[in-house]
Design a protein around this motif. Structure first.
Motif, PDB file in Angstrom:
ATOM      1  N   VAL A 115      37.827  32.398  32.547  1.00 22.27           N
ATOM      2  CA  VAL A 115      36.635  33.070  32.021  1.00 22.27           C
ATOM      3  C   VAL A 115      35.583  33.204  33.111  1.00 22.27           C
ATOM      4  O   VAL A 115      34.985  34.277  33.300  1.00 22.27           O
ATOM      5  CB  VAL A 115      36.068  32.299  30.812  1.00 22.27           C
ATOM      6  CG1 VAL A 115      34.776  32.957  30.326  1.00 22.27           C
ATOM      7  CG2 VAL A 115      37.091  32.240  29.685  1.00 22.27           C
ATOM      8  N   ALA A 116      35.347  32.127  33.841  1.00 28.54           N
ATOM      9  CA  ALA A 116      34.352  32.143  34.918  1.00 28.54           C
ATOM     10  C   ALA A 116      34.736  33.144  36.007  1.00 28.54           C
ATOM     11  O   ALA A 116      33.882  33.891  36.517  1.00 28.54           O
ATOM     12  CB  ALA A 116      34.199  30.745  35.513  1.00 28.54           C
ATOM     13  N   LEU A 117      36.016  33.179  36.369  1.00 24.32           N
ATOM     14  CA  LEU A 117      36.481  34.118  37.386  1.00 24.32           C
ATOM     15  C   LEU A 117      36.323  35.562  36.923  1.00 24.32           C
ATOM     16  O   LEU A 117      35.929  36.437  37.702  1.00 24.32           O
ATOM     17  CB  LEU A 117      37.956  33.843  37.720  1.00 24.32           C
ATOM     18  CG  LEU A 117      38.233  32.606  38.585  1.00 24.32           C
ATOM     19  CD1 LEU A 117      39.703  32.227  38.509  1.00 24.32           C
ATOM     20  CD2 LEU A 117      37.823  32.855  40.027  1.00 24.32           C
ATOM     21  N   TRP A 118      36.624  35.805  35.656  1.00 24.69           N
ATOM     22  CA  TRP A 118      36.486  37.167  35.118  1.00 24.69           C
ATOM     23  C   TRP A 118      35.019  37.592  35.120  1.00 24.69           C
ATOM     24  O   TRP A 118      34.699  38.733  35.487  1.00 24.69           O
ATOM     25  CB  TRP A 118      37.049  37.217  33.706  1.00 24.69           C
ATOM     26  CG  TRP A 118      36.949  38.575  33.086  1.00 24.69           C
ATOM     27  CD1 TRP A 118      37.725  39.666  33.360  1.00 24.69           C
ATOM     28  CD2 TRP A 118      35.995  39.000  32.110  1.00 24.69           C
ATOM     29  NE1 TRP A 118      37.322  40.746  32.603  1.00 24.69           N
ATOM     30  CE2 TRP A 118      36.260  40.363  31.826  1.00 24.69           C
ATOM     31  CE3 TRP A 118      34.963  38.364  31.440  1.00 24.69           C
ATOM     32  CZ2 TRP A 118      35.505  41.093  30.912  1.00 24.69           C
ATOM     33  CZ3 TRP A 118      34.215  39.084  30.530  1.00 24.69           C
ATOM     34  CH2 TRP A 118      34.485  40.436  30.269  1.00 24.69           C
ATOM     35  N   ILE A 119      34.130  36.702  34.753  1.00 32.40           N
ATOM     36  CA  ILE A 119      32.692  37.008  34.762  1.00 32.40           C
ATOM     37  C   ILE A 119      32.225  37.345  36.170  1.00 32.40           C
ATOM     38  O   ILE A 119      31.400  38.249  36.366  1.00 32.40           O
ATOM     39  CB  ILE A 119      31.888  35.826  34.181  1.00 32.40           C
ATOM     40  CG1 ILE A 119      32.149  35.695  32.678  1.00 32.40           C
ATOM     41  CG2 ILE A 119      30.385  36.006  34.430  1.00 32.40           C
ATOM     42  CD1 ILE A 119      31.559  34.452  32.060  1.00 32.40           C
ATOM     43  N   LEU A 120      32.762  36.651  37.159  1.00 34.95           N
ATOM     44  CA  LEU A 120      32.381  36.876  38.551  1.00 34.95           C
ATOM     45  C   LEU A 120      33.066  38.094  39.167  1.00 34.95           C
ATOM     46  O   LEU A 120      32.784  38.450  40.305  1.00 34.95           O
ATOM     47  CB  LEU A 120      32.693  35.631  39.386  1.00 34.95           C
ATOM     48  CG  LEU A 120      31.849  34.391  39.061  1.00 34.95           C
ATOM     49  CD1 LEU A 120      32.358  33.187  39.845  1.00 34.95           C
ATOM     50  CD2 LEU A 120      30.374  34.657  39.386  1.00 34.95           C
TER      51      LEU A 120
END
Length: 205
Positions: free
Chosen positions: A161-166
């Motif tokens: 999720v964090a990688l997708w947001i970034l």
């Protein structure tokens, strides 16, 4: 999201990345180290896993730490070696192959670990900041609950999720697949967590 569809890979490059990643990932350090230390087959104690948490159940903390580091760094090594020779996109594929290698190692009948340390090592090679976030989440959950499995489940859920947001779409997709596999490998742990019978960190086998 457009970046996800622009992989810079040829078939020979992809195959090389898969082979290198898989072979590095499939080294069963937990089994090798416990046998070298005269502790027998780690698969015959505790959860039967070859990872650091089960090695810790032998009572040998230095050996468990060594297993954790080596299982992590073989993922990092796969990513960095392939990135150097074949590029960034190939390194993502190599990381995924290393994860698969750890879980399904050819050397011990395709029955390996659950991939958490290798997952972290792959992150260290692909997205170092995410490796730090993973570690913080894991430690926070482990400190409050003393459940290694729960720590891994939460940390692996946060990372894609964090990688997708970034905007790191390719890495996010690879880590999401690894998360799904890691959760599947933890299905027995999930069942024990729900019944309150899961073994806590530090309990001997």
């Amino acid at each position: 999201m457009a970046d996800f569809w622009t992989w810079q890979l040829t078939l020979p490059t992809a195959l090389a990345a898969i082979v290198i990643g898989y072979l590095l990932g499939s080294i069963p350090f937990g089994l090798v180290l416990t046998r070298m230390a005269g502790l027998g087959d780690v698969r015959k104690i505790g959860s039967g896993n070859i990872g650091a948490t089960n090695v810790l159940r032998t009572g040998n903390k230095p050996l468990a730490i060594a297993t954790l580091l080596l299982d992590a760094f073989k993922g990092t090594a796969a990513v960095l070696i392939v990135a150097h020779f074949f590029g960034e996109d190939a390194s993502v594929l190599a990381g995924f192959a290393a994860f698969i290698g750890h879980i399904f190692p050819v050397w011990i009948g395709f029955k390996g670990g659950k991939g958490v340390a290798t997952y972290l090592g792959i992150l260290l090679g692909l997205a170092p900041l995410m490796a730090l976030i993973f570690s913080i989440v894991w430690l926070a959950i482990a400190f409050t609950t003393r459940y290694s499995s729960l720590s891994a489940l939460v940390a692996t859920l946060v990372i894609p999720v964090a990688l997708w947001i970034l905007g790191a779409d390719k890495i996010a997709a690879a880590m999401a697949l690894m998360t799904i596999i890691a959760w599947y490998k933890h299905r027995a742990n999930i069942a024990r967590l729900t019944t309150g019978t899961e073994t806590k960190i530090g309990a001997k086998g």
